[in-house]
Motif scaffolding. Sequence first.
Motif, PDB file in Angstrom:
ATOM      1  N   THR A   1      12.449  -0.866 -28.682  1.00 14.62           N
ATOM      2  CA  THR A   1      11.543  -1.309 -27.625  1.00 14.62           C
ATOM      3  C   THR A   1      12.220  -1.147 -26.272  1.00 14.62           C
ATOM      4  OG1 THR A   1      10.451  -2.930 -29.054  1.00 14.62           O
ATOM      5  CG2 THR A   1      10.250  -3.262 -26.687  1.00 14.62           C
ATOM      6  N   VAL A   2      11.500  -0.552 -25.334  1.00 20.15           N
ATOM      7  CA  VAL A   2      11.960  -0.456 -23.950  1.00 20.15           C
ATOM      8  C   VAL A   2      10.863  -1.049 -23.083  1.00 20.15           C
ATOM      9  CG1 VAL A   2      12.719   1.069 -22.092  1.00 20.15           C
ATOM     10  CG2 VAL A   2      13.276   1.638 -24.469  1.00 20.15           C
ATOM     11  N   ARG A   3      11.170  -2.169 -22.429  1.00 18.00           N
ATOM     12  CA  ARG A   3      10.123  -2.825 -21.642  1.00 18.00           C
ATOM     13  C   ARG A   3      10.680  -3.383 -20.335  1.00 18.00           C
ATOM     14  NH1 ARG A   3       9.619  -6.832 -25.986  1.00 18.00           N
ATOM     15  NH2 ARG A   3       7.467  -6.100 -26.254  1.00 18.00           N
ATOM     16  N   ARG A   4       9.807  -3.426 -19.335  1.00 17.34           N
ATOM     17  CA  ARG A   4      10.080  -4.021 -18.020  1.00 17.34           C
ATOM     18  C   ARG A   4      11.265  -3.368 -17.314  1.00 17.34           C
ATOM     19  NH1 ARG A   4      10.640 -10.104 -17.571  1.00 17.34           N
ATOM     20  NH2 ARG A   4      12.313  -9.772 -19.105  1.00 17.34           N
ATOM     21  N   CYS A   5      11.539  -2.126 -17.621  1.00 16.40           N
ATOM     22  CA  CYS A   5      12.655  -1.416 -16.998  1.00 16.40           C
ATOM     23  C   CYS A   5      12.179  -0.583 -15.816  1.00 16.40           C
ATOM     24  CB  CYS A   5      13.349  -0.514 -18.016  1.00 16.40           C
ATOM     25  SG  CYS A   5      14.152  -1.413 -19.360  1.00 16.40           S
ATOM     26  N   ILE A   6      13.116  -0.240 -14.950  1.00 21.29           N
ATOM     27  CA  ILE A   6      12.880   0.742 -13.898  1.00 21.29           C
ATOM     28  C   ILE A   6      13.771   1.936 -14.205  1.00 21.29           C
ATOM     29  CG2 ILE A   6      13.042   1.249 -11.441  1.00 21.29           C
ATOM     30  CD1 ILE A   6      12.548  -1.713 -10.888  1.00 21.29           C
ATOM     31  N   LEU A   7      13.160   3.067 -14.465  1.00 20.89           N
ATOM     32  CA  LEU A   7      13.882   4.299 -14.804  1.00 20.89           C
ATOM     33  C   LEU A   7      13.596   5.309 -13.704  1.00 20.89           C
ATOM     34  CD1 LEU A   7      12.945   4.468 -18.605  1.00 20.89           C
ATOM     35  CD2 LEU A   7      14.833   3.238 -17.525  1.00 20.89           C
ATOM     36  N   LYS A   8      14.665   5.772 -13.059  1.00 13.72           N
ATOM     37  CA  LYS A   8      14.449   6.584 -11.852  1.00 13.72           C
ATOM     38  C   LYS A   8      15.474   7.714 -11.757  1.00 13.72           C
ATOM     39  CE  LYS A   8      13.483   5.911  -6.931  1.00 13.72           C
ATOM     40  NZ  LYS A   8      13.265   4.880  -5.876  1.00 13.72           N
ATOM     41  N   ARG A   9      14.989   8.882 -11.410  1.00 14.50           N
ATOM     42  CA  ARG A   9      15.797  10.057 -11.075  1.00 14.50           C
ATOM     43  C   ARG A   9      16.727  10.488 -12.211  1.00 14.50           C
ATOM     44  NH1 ARG A   9      19.149  11.109  -7.017  1.00 14.50           N
ATOM     45  NH2 ARG A   9      18.243  13.176  -6.704  1.00 14.50           N
ATOM     46  N   GLY A  10      16.265  10.382 -13.440  1.00 14.03           N
ATOM     47  CA  GLY A  10      16.997  11.045 -14.516  1.00 14.03           C
ATOM     48  C   GLY A  10      16.906  12.545 -14.307  1.00 14.03           C
ATOM     49  N   ARG A  11      18.040  13.235 -14.327  1.00 16.95           N
ATOM     50  CA  ARG A  11      18.043  14.659 -13.985  1.00 16.95           C
ATOM     51  C   ARG A  11      17.258  15.476 -15.007  1.00 16.95           C
ATOM     52  NH1 ARG A  11      22.133  18.296 -15.573  1.00 16.95           N
ATOM     53  NH2 ARG A  11      22.152  20.277 -14.402  1.00 16.95           N
ATOM     54  N   ARG A  12      17.335  15.112 -16.283  1.00 22.97           N
ATOM     55  CA  ARG A  12      16.591  15.829 -17.319  1.00 22.97           C
ATOM     56  C   ARG A  12      15.252  15.143 -17.573  1.00 22.97           C
ATOM     57  NH1 ARG A  12      16.302  15.623 -22.991  1.00 22.97           N
ATOM     58  NH2 ARG A  12      15.911  17.663 -23.953  1.00 22.97           N
ATOM     59  N   ASN A  13      15.292  13.925 -18.037  1.00 22.11           N
ATOM     60  CA  ASN A  13      14.097  13.083 -18.190  1.00 22.11           C
ATOM     61  C   ASN A  13      14.498  11.647 -17.859  1.00 22.11           C
ATOM     62  OD1 ASN A  13      12.267  15.096 -19.620  1.00 22.11           O
ATOM     63  ND2 ASN A  13      13.931  14.977 -21.114  1.00 22.11           N
ATOM     64  N   ASN A  14      13.497  10.812 -17.651  1.00 24.00           N
ATOM     65  CA  ASN A  14      13.819   9.398 -17.507  1.00 24.00           C
ATOM     66  C   ASN A  14      14.008   8.715 -18.859  1.00 24.00           C
ATOM     67  OD1 ASN A  14      14.136   8.691 -14.755  1.00 24.00           O
ATOM     68  ND2 ASN A  14      11.954   9.003 -14.425  1.00 24.00           N
ATOM     69  N   LEU A  15      13.203   9.078 -19.846  1.00 24.40           N
ATOM     70  CA  LEU A  15      13.367   8.567 -21.210  1.00 24.40           C
ATOM     71  C   LEU A  15      12.968   9.666 -22.176  1.00 24.40           C
ATOM     72  CD1 LEU A  15      12.418   5.118 -22.653  1.00 24.40           C
ATOM     73  CD2 LEU A  15      11.697   7.176 -23.844  1.00 24.40           C
ATOM     74  N   ALA A  16      13.750   9.835 -23.221  1.00 29.38           N
ATOM     75  CA  ALA A  16      13.423  10.871 -24.208  1.00 29.38           C
ATOM     76  C   ALA A  16      13.916  10.442 -25.577  1.00 29.38           C
ATOM     77  CB  ALA A  16      14.046  12.212 -23.818  1.00 29.38           C
ATOM     78  N   THR A  17      13.269  10.994 -26.606  1.00 23.74           N
ATOM     79  CA  THR A  17      13.726  10.796 -27.978  1.00 23.74           C
ATOM     80  C   THR A  17      13.485  12.066 -28.778  1.00 23.74           C
ATOM     81  OG1 THR A  17      13.450   9.498 -30.005  1.00 23.74           O
ATOM     82  CG2 THR A  17      11.494   9.791 -28.648  1.00 23.74           C
ATOM     83  N   ASN A  18      14.401  12.328 -29.708  1.00 23.71           N
ATOM     84  CA  ASN A  18      14.182  13.436 -30.636  1.00 23.71           C
ATOM     85  C   ASN A  18      14.012  12.945 -32.073  1.00 23.71           C
ATOM     86  OD1 ASN A  18      16.790  12.691 -31.335  1.00 23.71           O
ATOM     87  ND2 ASN A  18      17.524  14.789 -31.579  1.00 23.71           N
ATOM     88  N   GLY A  19      14.271  11.647 -32.298  1.00 21.92           N
ATOM     89  CA  GLY A  19      14.150  11.145 -33.657  1.00 21.92           C
ATOM     90  C   GLY A  19      14.133   9.627 -33.686  1.00 21.92           C
ATOM     91  N   CYS A  20      12.955   9.054 -33.550  1.00 17.73           N
ATOM     92  CA  CYS A  20      12.822   7.602 -33.583  1.00 17.73           C
ATOM     93  C   CYS A  20      11.579   7.251 -34.386  1.00 17.73           C
ATOM     94  CB  CYS A  20      12.717   7.020 -32.170  1.00 17.73           C
ATOM     95  SG  CYS A  20      12.655   5.218 -32.134  1.00 17.73           S
ATOM     96  N   GLU A  21      11.715   6.366 -35.322  1.00 14.61           N
ATOM     97  CA  GLU A  21      10.576   5.896 -36.102  1.00 14.61           C
ATOM     98  C   GLU A  21      10.257   4.466 -35.671  1.00 14.61           C
ATOM     99  OE1 GLU A  21       9.371   4.938 -40.729  1.00 14.61           O
ATOM    100  OE2 GLU A  21      10.827   6.523 -40.302  1.00 14.61           O
ATOM    101  N   GLY A  22       9.200   4.353 -34.875  1.00 11.36           N
ATOM    102  CA  GLY A  22       8.826   3.051 -34.352  1.00 11.36           C
ATOM    103  C   GLY A  22       9.413   2.821 -32.976  1.00 11.36           C
ATOM    104  N   LEU A  23       8.688   3.244 -31.935  1.00 12.22           N
ATOM    105  CA  LEU A  23       9.147   3.090 -30.551  1.00 12.22           C
ATOM    106  C   LEU A  23       8.026   2.484 -29.719  1.00 12.22           C
ATOM    107  CD1 LEU A  23      11.088   3.659 -28.135  1.00 12.22           C
ATOM    108  CD2 LEU A  23      10.036   5.936 -27.987  1.00 12.22           C
ATOM    109  N   LEU A  24       8.351   1.445 -28.955  1.00 13.84           N
ATOM    110  CA  LEU A  24       7.433   0.853 -27.997  1.00 13.84           C
ATOM    111  C   LEU A  24       8.043   0.969 -26.603  1.00 13.84           C
ATOM    112  CD1 LEU A  24       4.982  -0.849 -27.078  1.00 13.84           C
ATOM    113  CD2 LEU A  24       6.312  -2.897 -27.674  1.00 13.84           C
TER     114      LEU A  24
END
Length: 584
Positions: free
Chosen positions: A189-212
């Motif tokens: 779970t990722v909640r109530r965060c501020i994600l800013k200026r990630g050079r590639r992406n701000n958030l990414a996954t290649n293998g997660c089962e169950g993500l909020l």
Amino acid sequence: MSAAEKLQPLYYFVQPNSWGISDSEQNPEATTKGFNDALKYASQQAFPRVFIPKGVYSIDAVGEDERSPEYGGGISVPGNMGIVMHPEAIFKISPNRSQGYSCFYIGQVENVILSGGQIIGDRDQHDYYVPDGSIRKTHEWGFGIHIHGSQNVEIDNVRVSECTGDNIWIAAKGMMNWSTEYIPARSVTVRRCILKRGRRNNLATNGCEGLLVENNDIEEAGGSEIGPQLGIDLEGYGDKGIKYDHPYKLRIVGNRFSKNGRGAFRAHTSGKVIAKGNFSDDVFSYGFSTDVTIKDNHIINESDTPKEYGIDSIGVSSTESGNRANISGNTISGFKTGICARGKGITVADNTLENITAVGIHAYLSDDVHISDNRIDSNCIHFQVLRSKDVKIDNNKSKGAIDKYTLKLMNAASVSINGNKTEGYGGLYCESSTSVRAFHNEFNLTGAGYGVYWGKDCDVHLDGNWIIGARGTPIAGNADQFVNSVHGNRIIDCKAIIGVHLVGGRAHSLSENIVKFNRSTDQGYGFYLSGTDGARLIRNDVQVVNDKKIIHSFYTEKATNTSLMQNTYSGGTVKTAAGDTLRE
């Protein structure tokens, strides 16, 4: 609860001086070692929570594995632990030249909470040096938080910015269907965060089962030469029918996306994805994914320049039989194309589109598509079907196509158009399309376009449509290659010269249609057949509702073997060819 458990304190409070930790941005190696020692001690003493006080902490985030330095670098978080950071606990990644790093590494553990604080990468201070012979060249593996094959992880109210890769990277250990062990991240779970200026992406996954991912501010990803530059990227991978990475059971809910470089959200190759109730200024894409719902989002570009797509897609993965995508309840504004539905098994329903400049809803390279109950108000082609089959378009309302056709079919097959109400320059335009059925639609024409037009290689059947205010020919078909039928249509307030015009082909059926002329000058033809053979005109009616005159209500002189039966008219005459059958 035992007496010992009652006496066990809930929090271990990290005292920087006790562990050789600098809280003034000094000594990154000693500071990083101090945090790892403190967390290890808290874990050994079974503290369920650790509190980190205010301070500016310089972190040596580079791991010891030269090939993959993002593994095990920075602060390694033990399992069964919650880390609570003061809002002004700032973790700055010490500038480096490494291809990868991790400020917080959560690797193959479970039951972790990371809350509060700020993580700042070295994006602008990083040395992007690439030594000769290096396999990795892009420096895109620098992570603020790296969740690696772990489960039951919660990231709450953390500010993460300026990383050379993804601000938050959620990864499996190993790959599916490969020689290595495969352990996906689970229940993250990722909640109530501020994600800013990630050079590639701000958030990414290649293998997660169950993500909020819920209630976050996700801003300004990208801006460099590398991709994908997205707010959120669910980036699975498959090839030749084999899955290697596959994020699964993912919910993206109630986030706010702004100014991300190449788009807000993409489910590239994922399964069971819900993106609901988000606010975005750029594209959402279901990519190659399956069982995707994109619902109740506000995707609104308020800049002066239209962006390419509000909702986009790619197609069907080689590992799947279809997309089974549901796109519903979204509000989309400020794009060239509102929704581009590629793939197989797509539902596009109850969306509202405004300020679209090219195509409102586009079924492209698709199969089994249902487009229903949408509302479009834009000067664009409202609905377009291109190189697609088995498409149903029903009960939509659209207006505002000042100089565009409201529906356009090209290289399409098996298209059903039912119960739509459109307003625009022209109604339905078909090229190289077969098995087209248009029935019970209302085309309100504001320009000189056709009400319904099809080319010589089209197979079109019209039934029960209303065509209102036509200045161009209401129904016009170059009907060479197929037998077409025109039944029960109502052409009202017709200002065109010809009401129904068919050219070429044989055995067409035109029955129980009504044409009501309201021209401002004399001249006109109700039904005009040219080059047809064996057409049948049965129980059609041509009326003139004012004092102007038309020339012929039924004109078949340039056709052959036409049968005219029980047709009626209030103006003009019937002009037939030798060999026609006329029964009034």
